[in-house]
Design a protein around this motif. Structure first.
Motif, PDB file in Angstrom:
ATOM      1  N   TYR A 103       0.816  -1.212   0.000  1.00  0.00           N
ATOM      2  CA  TYR A 103       0.000   0.000   0.000  1.00  0.00           C
ATOM      3  C   TYR A 103       0.853   1.265   0.000  1.00  0.00           C
ATOM      4  N   ILE A 104       1.961   1.279   0.758  1.00  0.00           N
ATOM      5  CA  ILE A 104       2.730   2.516   0.871  1.00  0.00           C
ATOM      6  C   ILE A 104       3.877   2.590  -0.128  1.00  0.00           C
ATOM      7  N   ASN A 105       3.952   1.644  -1.039  1.00  0.00           N
ATOM      8  CA  ASN A 105       5.002   1.692  -2.054  1.00  0.00           C
ATOM      9  C   ASN A 105       4.504   2.516  -3.245  1.00  0.00           C
ATOM     10  N   SER A 106       5.110   3.652  -3.474  1.00  0.00           N
ATOM     11  CA  SER A 106       4.593   4.584  -4.488  1.00  0.00           C
ATOM     12  C   SER A 106       5.176   4.372  -5.877  1.00  0.00           C
ATOM     13  N   ILE A 107       6.160   3.485  -5.997  1.00  0.00           N
ATOM     14  CA  ILE A 107       6.846   3.321  -7.288  1.00  0.00           C
ATOM     15  C   ILE A 107       6.422   2.018  -7.966  1.00  0.00           C
ATOM     16  N   GLY A 108       5.962   2.133  -9.195  1.00  0.00           N
ATOM     17  CA  GLY A 108       5.641   0.961 -10.005  1.00  0.00           C
ATOM     18  C   GLY A 108       4.539   0.079  -9.448  1.00  0.00           C
ATOM     19  N   THR A 109       3.569   0.675  -8.790  1.00  0.00           N
ATOM     20  CA  THR A 109       2.512  -0.115  -8.165  1.00  0.00           C
ATOM     21  C   THR A 109       1.198  -0.013  -8.924  1.00  0.00           C
ATOM     22  N   THR A 110       0.381  -1.018  -8.764  1.00  0.00           N
ATOM     23  CA  THR A 110      -0.995  -0.994  -9.261  1.00  0.00           C
ATOM     24  C   THR A 110      -1.874  -1.670  -8.230  1.00  0.00           C
ATOM     25  N   TYR A 111      -3.062  -1.107  -8.041  1.00  0.00           N
ATOM     26  CA  TYR A 111      -3.967  -1.633  -7.021  1.00  0.00           C
ATOM     27  C   TYR A 111      -5.279  -2.129  -7.632  1.00  0.00           C
ATOM     28  N   ARG A 112      -5.262  -2.380  -8.923  1.00  0.00           N
ATOM     29  CA  ARG A 112      -6.494  -2.812  -9.587  1.00  0.00           C
ATOM     30  C   ARG A 112      -7.057  -4.075  -8.950  1.00  0.00           C
ATOM     31  N   HIS A 113      -6.204  -4.985  -8.539  1.00  0.00           N
ATOM     32  CA  HIS A 113      -6.673  -6.247  -7.970  1.00  0.00           C
ATOM     33  C   HIS A 113      -6.409  -6.346  -6.466  1.00  0.00           C
ATOM     34  N   GLY A 114      -6.297  -5.187  -5.822  1.00  0.00           N
ATOM     35  CA  GLY A 114      -6.159  -5.184  -4.368  1.00  0.00           C
ATOM     36  C   GLY A 114      -4.904  -4.494  -3.894  1.00  0.00           C
ATOM     37  N   ALA A 115      -4.673  -4.578  -2.601  1.00  0.00           N
ATOM     38  CA  ALA A 115      -3.513  -3.931  -1.993  1.00  0.00           C
ATOM     39  C   ALA A 115      -3.074  -4.729  -0.782  1.00  0.00           C
ATOM     40  N   LYS A 168      -8.055   1.294 -14.385  1.00  0.00           N
ATOM     41  CA  LYS A 168      -6.925   0.443 -14.729  1.00  0.00           C
ATOM     42  C   LYS A 168      -5.993   0.235 -13.540  1.00  0.00           C
ATOM     43  N   HIS A 169      -6.074   1.122 -12.571  1.00  0.00           N
ATOM     44  CA  HIS A 169      -5.123   1.101 -11.471  1.00  0.00           C
ATOM     45  C   HIS A 169      -5.752   0.876 -10.100  1.00  0.00           C
ATOM     46  N   PHE A 170      -7.071   1.006 -10.010  1.00  0.00           N
ATOM     47  CA  PHE A 170      -7.720   0.885  -8.710  1.00  0.00           C
ATOM     48  C   PHE A 170      -8.986   0.028  -8.797  1.00  0.00           C
ATOM     49  N   PRO A 171      -9.382  -0.586  -7.683  1.00  0.00           N
ATOM     50  CA  PRO A 171     -10.599  -1.407  -7.688  1.00  0.00           C
ATOM     51  C   PRO A 171     -11.840  -0.555  -7.930  1.00  0.00           C
ATOM     52  N   LYS A 172     -12.832  -1.168  -8.530  1.00  0.00           N
ATOM     53  CA  LYS A 172     -14.114  -0.503  -8.670  1.00  0.00           C
ATOM     54  C   LYS A 172     -14.820  -0.519  -7.306  1.00  0.00           C
TER      55      LYS A 172
END
Length: 397
Positions: A103-115, A168-172
């Motif tokens: 969750y707190i990693n700001s580089i190269g992350t995506t949260y589309r499928h959770g965190a 594309k980057h976060f859950p609905k």
């Protein structure tokens, strides 16, 4: 696989028999069986825990992980306390989802499928320790708070207008209630309980820890969580650094009953078992309280103890051996560190073949061990109720 029938289902079965006969009953049973075997098709995972499932939180917050950590799979430091992937990574793979970003990693992350909110050294209870004393600011309470913020902010910014880009980057918003919420925390709490033996009542401490865990689960439920996959704590008395061979200050090998038949410390494991029993009892209470939720209790202790007990048969070396680190004559130089001992600089590297070891650094597991354990829990063999993780959204109470 045995399936628990609710009271309502039992009444319906009885009425079906009298009203429609055996043919209609067989049809009804077929429909129920098909329904209970349907996969949940999770699109999102939210994980909470300590270093056993931390995929980069502590590495992003403090000192970045470096080789030899991550050498087997990532070939670089990847924020994990292992040579490769963790159990949560294999769980995600089993569900057909990508590995979770911290969750707190700001580089190269995506949260589309959770965190992933897990962080190394984290506990359920607040500790009077800072990072440099082996503590973590990211207690379970803080992790839940981070999740609540994450849900609130993504919901605020997620609109139909920006769905194509933001989605594309976060859950609905609807994904949160359909997600699986996984937990692997408590090991560090039990280590703290052990350190307080003789000073405080361990039974009271354990009860307080479990009670606080329950409150955090309830918080998630009130924010829409419905499916919970809860790991109990493992046999910490079997970890190499808990054993007398690597622990000169606690060398009680010859004391009767101190070690079990597998060389594990009985007292330490007994406290873990007490925590696990109380945790399971609390999960049962939560099921009765939240009838529209699924709470799966996973016996990680038994799964991991089975590995320690059958190490050689499973292709591993002596489970007391450590792949990376120097632990001799009362000196401890942990993997990735260096220290001068008696005029000699010690820079421990990793073993030649980590896949043969259960323990990576004396406390954490190798990728091979994590995969071995994950393969045995995802099918429901160690779950109560005995549902595979792919069907864990099924409500059986």
């Amino acid at each position: 696989m045995k399936k628990s029938l609710t009271y309502f289902t039992a009444i319906v079965l009885l009425l079906s028999w009298f009203l429609f006969g055996s043919k209609k009953l067989s049809w009804f049973l077929k429909i129920q069986a098909e329904k209970s075997s349907e996969p949940c098709e999770f699109q999102t995972i939210f994980n909470f825990g300590d270093s056993n499932s931390d995929t980069g939180s502590m590495s992003a917050a403090f000192y970045p992980a470096s080789l030899p950590y991550g050498e087997t799979f990532f070939h670089e430091g990847a924020g994990r306390s292992s040579d490769g992937r963790l159990i949560i990574d294999f769980i995600a793979k089993h569900l057909g989802l990508p590995m979770l970003s911290a969750y707190i990693n700001s580089i190269g992350t995506t949260y589309r499928h959770g965190a992933n909110f897990a962080a190394g050294s984290s506990t359920i209870m607040r500790q009077n320790k800072n990072y440099f004393d082996g503590g973590s600011p990211f207690t379970l309470e803080i992790q839940i708070g981070q999740f609540i913020q994450f849900k609130s902010r993504t919901g605020k910014f997620f609109t139909k207008e920006n769905e194509s880009s933001f989605g594309k980057h976060f859950p609905k918003p609807e994904d949160f209630s359909k997600a699986i919420y996984t937990f692997d925390i408590g090991q560090n709490d039990m280590t703290d309980v052990i350190s307080k033996m003789g000073k405080e009542d361990s039974h009271v401490l354990i009860s307080n820890i479990v009670e606080l865990f329950s409150k955090q689960v309830q918080s998630l439920y009130f924010f829409g969580a419905k499916t919970f996959w809860i790991h109990n704590t493992g046999p910490i008395g079997c970890l190499p650094l808990a054993r007398p061979i690597h622990n000169a200050e606690n060398n009680q090998t010859k004391v009767a009953g101190y070690l079990d038949q597998n060389g594990c410390v009985n007292l330490t494991n007994d406290l873990a078992k007490e925590f696990n029993k109380k945790l399971k009892d609390e999960v049962v209470k939560l099921r009765a309280q939240f009838l529209n939720a699924s709470l799966i209790y996973v016996d990680m202790f038994s799964a991991k103890y089975e590995l320690f007990s059958n190490a050689n048969k499973s292709g591993f070396v002596d489970p007391s051996k450590i792949c990376c680190g120097y632990h001799e004559d009362g000196y401890h130089v942990f993997c990735g560190s260096k220290q001068t001992i008696n005029g000699t600089e010690i820079v421990p590297g990793s073993c030649e073949d980590p896949s043969k070891y259960i323990s990576w650094d004396g406390v954490h597991y190798t990728e091979a061990a994590n995969q071995w354990i994950a393969n045995r829990i995802v099918d429901g063999s160690f779950s109560d109720p005995p549902l595979p993780i792919s069907q864990s959204c099924q409500i059986t109470h």
